[in-house]
Design an enzyme around this catalytic site. Structure first.
Site, PDB file in Angstrom:
ATOM      1  N   ARG A 199     -19.519 -22.000 -51.034  1.00 44.79           N
ATOM      2  CA  ARG A 199     -18.212 -21.693 -51.641  1.00 44.79           C
ATOM      3  C   ARG A 199     -17.689 -20.377 -51.062  1.00 44.79           C
ATOM      4  NH1 ARG A 199     -20.425 -19.506 -57.505  1.00 44.79           N
ATOM      5  NH2 ARG A 199     -20.518 -17.331 -56.838  1.00 44.79           N
ATOM      6  N   TYR A 225     -23.877  -1.789 -54.507  1.00 44.95           N
ATOM      7  CA  TYR A 225     -23.161  -2.665 -53.563  1.00 44.95           C
ATOM      8  C   TYR A 225     -22.669  -1.854 -52.363  1.00 44.95           C
ATOM      9  CZ  TYR A 225     -19.693  -6.132 -51.947  1.00 44.95           C
ATOM     10  OH  TYR A 225     -18.954  -7.036 -51.190  1.00 44.95           O
TER      11      TYR A 225
HETATM   12  N1  LIG Z   1     -14.570 -11.496 -52.495  1.00 44.70           N
HETATM   13  C1  LIG Z   1     -14.357 -10.268 -52.059  1.00 44.70           C
HETATM   14  O1  LIG Z   1     -13.413  -9.581 -52.469  1.00 44.70           O
HETATM   15  C2  LIG Z   1     -15.245  -9.684 -50.986  1.00 44.70           C
HETATM   16  C3  LIG Z   1     -14.806  -8.517 -50.356  1.00 44.70           C
HETATM   17  C4  LIG Z   1     -15.597  -7.965 -49.359  1.00 44.70           C
HETATM   18  C5  LIG Z   1     -16.798  -8.560 -49.020  1.00 44.70           C
HETATM   19  N2  LIG Z   1     -17.203  -9.693 -49.651  1.00 44.70           N
HETATM   20  C6  LIG Z   1     -18.472 -10.269 -49.225  1.00 44.70           C
HETATM   21  O2  LIG Z   1     -18.251 -11.588 -48.745  1.00 44.70           O
HETATM   22  C7  LIG Z   1     -19.433 -12.370 -48.939  1.00 44.70           C
HETATM   23  C8  LIG Z   1     -19.066 -13.660 -49.661  1.00 44.70           C
HETATM   24  O3  LIG Z   1     -18.540 -13.337 -50.936  1.00 44.70           O
HETATM   25  P1  LIG Z   1     -17.613 -14.332 -51.773  1.00 44.70           P
HETATM   26  O4  LIG Z   1     -16.468 -13.534 -52.277  1.00 44.70           O
HETATM   27  O5  LIG Z   1     -17.356 -15.571 -51.007  1.00 44.70           O
HETATM   28  O6  LIG Z   1     -18.599 -14.588 -53.008  1.00 44.70           O
HETATM   29  P2  LIG Z   1     -19.106 -15.937 -53.686  1.00 44.70           P
HETATM   30  O7  LIG Z   1     -19.923 -15.494 -54.825  1.00 44.70           O
HETATM   31  O8  LIG Z   1     -17.976 -16.874 -53.918  1.00 44.70           O
HETATM   32  O9  LIG Z   1     -20.042 -16.592 -52.547  1.00 44.70           O
HETATM   33  C9  LIG Z   1     -21.322 -16.134 -52.272  1.00 44.70           C
HETATM   34  C10 LIG Z   1     -22.205 -17.315 -51.928  1.00 44.70           C
HETATM   35  O10 LIG Z   1     -23.533 -16.836 -51.671  1.00 44.70           O
HETATM   36  C11 LIG Z   1     -24.455 -17.665 -52.364  1.00 44.70           C
HETATM   37  N3  LIG Z   1     -25.673 -16.909 -52.661  1.00 44.70           N
HETATM   38  C12 LIG Z   1     -25.831 -15.881 -53.529  1.00 44.70           C
HETATM   39  N4  LIG Z   1     -27.106 -15.439 -53.516  1.00 44.70           N
HETATM   40  C13 LIG Z   1     -27.769 -16.211 -52.627  1.00 44.70           C
HETATM   41  C14 LIG Z   1     -29.111 -16.250 -52.164  1.00 44.70           C
HETATM   42  N5  LIG Z   1     -30.026 -15.378 -52.636  1.00 44.70           N
HETATM   43  N6  LIG Z   1     -29.448 -17.151 -51.204  1.00 44.70           N
HETATM   44  C15 LIG Z   1     -28.529 -18.033 -50.724  1.00 44.70           C
HETATM   45  N7  LIG Z   1     -27.244 -18.051 -51.137  1.00 44.70           N
HETATM   46  C16 LIG Z   1     -26.877 -17.155 -52.065  1.00 44.70           C
HETATM   47  C17 LIG Z   1     -23.720 -18.078 -53.628  1.00 44.70           C
HETATM   48  O11 LIG Z   1     -24.314 -19.194 -54.229  1.00 44.70           O
HETATM   49  C18 LIG Z   1     -22.312 -18.318 -53.083  1.00 44.70           C
HETATM   50  O12 LIG Z   1     -22.164 -19.636 -52.600  1.00 44.70           O
HETATM   51  C19 LIG Z   1     -20.399 -11.479 -49.714  1.00 44.70           C
HETATM   52  O13 LIG Z   1     -21.304 -10.863 -48.826  1.00 44.70           O
HETATM   53  C20 LIG Z   1     -19.500 -10.424 -50.312  1.00 44.70           C
HETATM   54  O14 LIG Z   1     -20.176  -9.219 -50.569  1.00 44.70           O
HETATM   55  C21 LIG Z   1     -16.449 -10.270 -50.634  1.00 44.70           C
END
Ligand SMILES: NC(=O)c1ccc[n+]([C@@H]2O[C@H](COP(=O)([O-])OP(=O)(O)OC[C@H]3O[C@@H](n4cnc5c(N)ncnc54)[C@H](O)[C@@H]3O)[C@@H](O)[C@H]2O)c1
Length: 255
Positions: free
Chosen positions: A21, A163
């Site tokens: 996702r 984080y």
């Molecule tokens: N959404 C934001 O605003 C944002 C901003 C900057 C960086 N990020 C980074 O982008 C990346 C994705 O975030 P997102 O917003 O899509 O979040 P999200 O929570 O929608 O997706 C994260 C995915 O990682 C999976 N996951 C979590 N722990 C896991 C594990 N131990 N092993 C395997 N899979 C695992 C979850 O099941 C999920 O599918 C992350 O590294 C996050 O820190 C997000």
């Protein structure tokens, strides 16, 4: 080779973690659209099955779903070994796994701190090491970690030191690995989003109006707005790009 050819990823082989996702799913979709065969890993079994089936159907690429917790280094080794064996090699590795815990630092427990560092930093090392082994043996490959603008700035108003520290650590780990592997054909970079619409942020939707005032573009990103940069980093167009942090944040870090 012409520039368009350098962006051509048809038939390449990739592993994407956290791809069930959110941003990881958008990365997997972009690679599928570019004709890349994929192994997608996540801990969410149902979403993973839906994503892999959907991408295979819509883009005609090979997809395989692997339930894998990336904090388990043996499981990560297996993911990469079996993924590379199933795909016939590994050209691209994308790590989009990440979690955040908001907690003032003085009340942050050891457990909370360790959970974030373990998922965002330790697991990123396990994944780099496993992908690096395979790619160094091949003499080529591109590794991309989704980091965050939080590795360079301190967000507000939320307290999330674990984080921020995990993402800063990830970025410097990537620079270190880039230097170690640059002469052997393996590139490794971070892609750092600003605030992006996903499950991670929808859980704190009440903060959107304030955050939007901090973003020069006045809005958060759609995951699809990040993936052009991913395709660049994955492709031969980025043949001289390694150890770089590519920030895509609507201008957040300008202010
Ligand atoms: N959404 C934001 O605003 C944002 C901003 C900057 C960086 N990020 C980074 O982008 C990346 C994705 O975030 P997102 O917003 O899509 O979040 P999200 O929570 O929608 O997706 C994260 C995915 O990682 C999976 N996951 C979590 N722990 C896991 C594990 N131990 N092993 C395997 N899979 C695992 C979850 O099941 C999920 O599918 C992350 O590294 C996050 O820190 C997000």
């Amino acid at each position: 080779m012409g520039l368009k050819e350098k962006f051509d990823l048809t038939g390449r082989r990739a592993v994407v973690t956290g791809g069930a996702r959110g941003i990881g799913q958008a990365c997997a979709e972009a690679l599928a659209e570019y004709g890349v065969n994929l192994a997608i890993a996540d801990i969410l079994e149902q979403e993973l099955a839906e994503t892999t089936a959907d991408l295979a159907k819509r883009y005609g690429v090979k997809t395989q779903g692997v339930v894998c917790d990336v904090t388990d280094s043996a499981a990560v080794d297996k993911l990469v070994e079996e993924g590379a064996a199933g795909l016939g090699g590994l050209d691209i590795f994308v790590n989009s796994v990440g979690i955040t815990i908001w907690e003032p630092s003085i009340s942050t427990s050891d457990e909370q701190w360790n959970k974030v560092i373990n998922t965002n930093l330790n697991a990123a090392f396990y994944q780099s090491r496993a992908a690096g082994r395979q790619m160094l043996e091949q003499g080529q490959g591109s590794i991309i970690h989704i980091a965050s603008m939080s590795g360079s700035i301190v967000n507000q108003p939320q307290a999330q030191t674990s984080y921020n520290a995990s993402k800063a650590g990830l970025m410097h780990m990537v620079r270190s690995l880039a230097a170690e592997w640059a002469s052997r054909g393996v590139r490794i970079n971070t892609l750092s989003p600003g605030y992006t619409l996903s499950v991670m942020t929808y859980t704190v939707e009440e903060h959107f109006p304030y955050w939007n005032t901090l973003i020069p573009m006045g809005r958060m990103a759609e995951p699809e707005e990040l993936v052009g940069a991913l395709i660049y980093l994955a492709s031969d167009a980025a043949s001289y790009t390694t150890g770089h942090d590519l920030v895509i944040d609507g201008g957040y870090t300008c202010w």
